[in-house]
Design an enzyme around this catalytic site. Sequence first.
Site, PDB file in Angstrom:
ATOM      1  N   ARG A  69     -14.053  17.454  51.645  1.00 13.00           N
ATOM      2  CA  ARG A  69     -15.065  16.579  51.089  1.00 13.00           C
ATOM      3  C   ARG A  69     -15.131  16.355  49.651  1.00 13.00           C
ATOM      4  NH1 ARG A  69     -20.232  20.172  52.653  1.00 13.00           N
ATOM      5  NH2 ARG A  69     -21.378  18.344  51.543  1.00 13.00           N
ATOM      6  N   ASN A 101     -27.845  17.555  46.751  1.00 13.24           N
ATOM      7  CA  ASN A 101     -26.235  17.154  47.088  1.00 13.24           C
ATOM      8  C   ASN A 101     -25.414  17.978  46.212  1.00 13.24           C
ATOM      9  OD1 ASN A 101     -27.252  15.166  48.604  1.00 13.24           O
ATOM     10  ND2 ASN A 101     -27.069  13.523  47.359  1.00 13.24           N
ATOM     11  N   HIS A 124     -28.326  22.962  45.580  1.00 12.43           N
ATOM     12  CA  HIS A 124     -27.438  24.100  46.639  1.00 12.43           C
ATOM     13  C   HIS A 124     -25.937  24.238  46.113  1.00 12.43           C
ATOM     14  CE1 HIS A 124     -30.198  22.496  50.256  1.00 12.43           C
ATOM     15  NE2 HIS A 124     -30.675  23.656  49.606  1.00 12.43           N
ATOM     16  N   CYS A 132     -16.283  34.071  42.755  1.00 11.39           N
ATOM     17  CA  CYS A 132     -15.642  35.106  43.526  1.00 11.39           C
ATOM     18  C   CYS A 132     -16.708  35.447  44.877  1.00 11.39           C
ATOM     19  CB  CYS A 132     -15.425  36.296  42.728  1.00 11.39           C
ATOM     20  SG  CYS A 132     -14.857  37.753  43.655  1.00 11.39           S
ATOM     21  N   THR A 197     -33.573  12.165  52.140  1.00 16.39           N
ATOM     22  CA  THR A 197     -33.580  13.473  52.635  1.00 16.39           C
ATOM     23  C   THR A 197     -34.414  13.745  54.018  1.00 16.39           C
ATOM     24  OG1 THR A 197     -34.202  15.920  52.323  1.00 16.39           O
ATOM     25  CG2 THR A 197     -35.331  14.268  50.939  1.00 16.39           C
ATOM     26  N   ASN A 222     -36.613   6.122  52.558  1.00 15.04           N
ATOM     27  CA  ASN A 222     -35.870   6.557  53.473  1.00 15.04           C
ATOM     28  C   ASN A 222     -35.779   5.551  54.759  1.00 15.04           C
ATOM     29  OD1 ASN A 222     -34.703   7.878  56.014  1.00 15.04           O
ATOM     30  ND2 ASN A 222     -34.960   9.834  54.767  1.00 15.04           N
ATOM     31  N   GLU A 224     -35.228   5.864  57.774  1.00 14.84           N
ATOM     32  CA  GLU A 224     -35.947   6.265  58.906  1.00 14.84           C
ATOM     33  C   GLU A 224     -37.219   6.743  58.721  1.00 14.84           C
ATOM     34  OE1 GLU A 224     -34.425   6.596  62.014  1.00 14.84           O
ATOM     35  OE2 GLU A 224     -32.485   5.693  60.820  1.00 14.84           O
ATOM     36  N   ALA A 240     -31.756   3.453  49.901  1.00 13.21           N
ATOM     37  CA  ALA A 240     -31.874   3.996  48.708  1.00 13.21           C
ATOM     38  C   ALA A 240     -31.493   2.795  47.757  1.00 13.21           C
ATOM     39  CB  ALA A 240     -30.786   5.144  48.328  1.00 13.21           C
TER      40      ALA A 240
HETATM   41  P1  NAD Z   1     -29.664  15.144  56.063  1.00  9.33           P
HETATM   42  O1  NAD Z   1     -28.480  14.682  56.600  1.00  9.33           O
HETATM   43  O2  NAD Z   1     -30.449  16.000  56.557  1.00  9.33           O
HETATM   44  O3  NAD Z   1     -30.687  13.916  55.876  1.00  9.33           O
HETATM   45  C1  NAD Z   1     -30.264  12.558  55.353  1.00  9.33           C
HETATM   46  C2  NAD Z   1     -31.407  11.615  55.241  1.00  9.33           C
HETATM   47  O4  NAD Z   1     -30.977  10.416  54.530  1.00  9.33           O
HETATM   48  C3  NAD Z   1     -31.896  11.204  56.567  1.00  9.33           C
HETATM   49  O5  NAD Z   1     -33.459  11.239  56.614  1.00  9.33           O
HETATM   50  C4  NAD Z   1     -31.561   9.826  56.481  1.00  9.33           C
HETATM   51  O6  NAD Z   1     -32.525   9.101  57.375  1.00  9.33           O
HETATM   52  C5  NAD Z   1     -31.551   9.325  55.243  1.00  9.33           C
HETATM   53  N1  NAD Z   1     -30.593   8.182  54.966  1.00  9.33           N
HETATM   54  C6  NAD Z   1     -29.612   7.894  55.471  1.00  9.33           C
HETATM   55  N2  NAD Z   1     -29.017   6.785  54.885  1.00  9.33           N
HETATM   56  C7  NAD Z   1     -29.687   6.462  53.732  1.00  9.33           C
HETATM   57  C8  NAD Z   1     -29.679   5.591  52.856  1.00  9.33           C
HETATM   58  N3  NAD Z   1     -28.703   4.549  52.655  1.00  9.33           N
HETATM   59  N4  NAD Z   1     -30.664   5.349  51.767  1.00  9.33           N
HETATM   60  C9  NAD Z   1     -31.724   6.328  51.887  1.00  9.33           C
HETATM   61  N5  NAD Z   1     -31.957   7.164  53.052  1.00  9.33           N
HETATM   62  C10 NAD Z   1     -30.873   7.365  54.073  1.00  9.33           C
HETATM   63  O7  NAD Z   1     -29.423  15.495  54.532  1.00  9.33           O
HETATM   64  P2  NAD Z   1     -30.304  16.318  53.439  1.00  9.33           P
HETATM   65  O8  NAD Z   1     -31.753  16.131  53.847  1.00  9.33           O
HETATM   66  O9  NAD Z   1     -29.744  16.283  52.070  1.00  9.33           O
HETATM   67  O10 NAD Z   1     -30.225  17.978  53.839  1.00  9.33           O
HETATM   68  C11 NAD Z   1     -29.237  18.614  54.488  1.00  9.33           C
HETATM   69  C12 NAD Z   1     -28.057  19.218  53.366  1.00  9.33           C
HETATM   70  O11 NAD Z   1     -27.096  18.242  53.299  1.00  9.33           O
HETATM   71  C13 NAD Z   1     -28.511  19.466  52.025  1.00  9.33           C
HETATM   72  O12 NAD Z   1     -28.463  20.957  51.595  1.00  9.33           O
HETATM   73  C14 NAD Z   1     -27.195  18.864  51.148  1.00  9.33           C
HETATM   74  O13 NAD Z   1     -26.583  19.977  50.299  1.00  9.33           O
HETATM   75  C15 NAD Z   1     -26.073  18.683  52.386  1.00  9.33           C
HETATM   76  N6  NAD Z   1     -25.385  17.492  52.071  1.00  9.33           N
HETATM   77  C16 NAD Z   1     -24.792  16.868  50.972  1.00  9.33           C
HETATM   78  C17 NAD Z   1     -24.033  15.729  50.894  1.00  9.33           C
HETATM   79  C18 NAD Z   1     -23.769  15.353  49.648  1.00  9.33           C
HETATM   80  O14 NAD Z   1     -23.492  16.312  48.717  1.00  9.33           O
HETATM   81  N7  NAD Z   1     -23.396  13.991  49.495  1.00  9.33           N
HETATM   82  C19 NAD Z   1     -23.691  15.155  52.171  1.00  9.33           C
HETATM   83  C20 NAD Z   1     -24.210  15.922  53.289  1.00  9.33           C
HETATM   84  C21 NAD Z   1     -24.949  16.998  53.429  1.00  9.33           C
END
Ligand code: NAD
Length: 258
Positions: A69, A101, A124, A132, A197, A222, A224, A240
């Site tokens: 990642r 993120n 997070h 450690c 999110t 979003n 969705e 976004a």
């Molecule tokens: P999630 O995967 O649960 O949800 C992602 C959301 O983004 C969904 O509701 C989806 O409909 C929406 N989405 C998809 N494409 C989009 C776009 N182009 N524009 C706007 N919205 C869009 O992720 P989450 O809600 O962030 O929560 C889960 C955990 O995932 C978090 O704790 C985070 O740390 C972690 N995460 C982080 C990353 C990163 O750092 N980039 C990547 C994946 C997951």
Amino acid sequence: MTDIDQASDWLYNAKKVLIFTGAGVSAESGIPTFRDQGGLWAGFSAADLASLTGFDKDPCQVWAWYEMRRQRVRQAEPNAAHRAVATYAKERPGVSVITQNVDDLHQRAAVAAGDDDPTIISYHGSLFRMRCRRCSLPGDMPHVIDTTSRDTLPTCRQCGKFMRPDITWFGEAIHRKVADDSDQLSSRADVCLVIGTSLEVYPAAFIPKQVLAHGGHVIEINPEPETFAHPEVVQLRGTACEFVPDVLRDTRYARVAP
Ligand code: NAD
């Protein structure tokens, strides 16, 4: 009034704006979200990859996943939404950013916008920090971690135990200062702009709810349909990059002095 007019109206009149982002804000930079089809969890067990139990069982597998990642994020660039958030936070007083993120795309966009010390709370943790597993001492992250055997994994210079990603895993508490700062920001914000999110991970998902509970408004971007039905929530259905630059450009200057 259309939804976008309502969103602009709230933003114009806000003294304090909290921008709260999730994996969706980085999707258009090519970083997969967790829950979308083909997302990062596909084919893996979350419990094996993002928990202390999983780490203790197989630290090589967990580090290999985070290394994959981290390399992917390094190759990605901030997108138009990250850039718009960065410019907005730099130009308009009273704006804070909390991201779920663990990538560094908000931070890189801020630096590119000329903001060398941006206030961005990484709720997070970060792919680019480690600490450690036993004594929590932070360590310098090597550019590449060799995950082929336990002998090559990074260890603590103080106690010799394995280092781990500085990321809050399932079942772990949010860092105290991060939780306290986020609480303060969400109890003072007039508007919370929620970008990308699913609001399924707690306690992060309480943040916009806390803004509502204190009499603020929420704007959700979003593609969705999410389940955030509330009279003080406006939902903008799109990505976004489609919505964030326009919504923020037009409300760059507050009507009310912060
Ligand atoms: P999630 O995967 O649960 O949800 C992602 C959301 O983004 C969904 O509701 C989806 O409909 C929406 N989405 C998809 N494409 C989009 C776009 N182009 N524009 C706007 N919205 C869009 O992720 P989450 O809600 O962030 O929560 C889960 C955990 O995932 C978090 O704790 C985070 O740390 C972690 N995460 C982080 C990353 C990163 O750092 N980039 C990547 C994946 C997951």
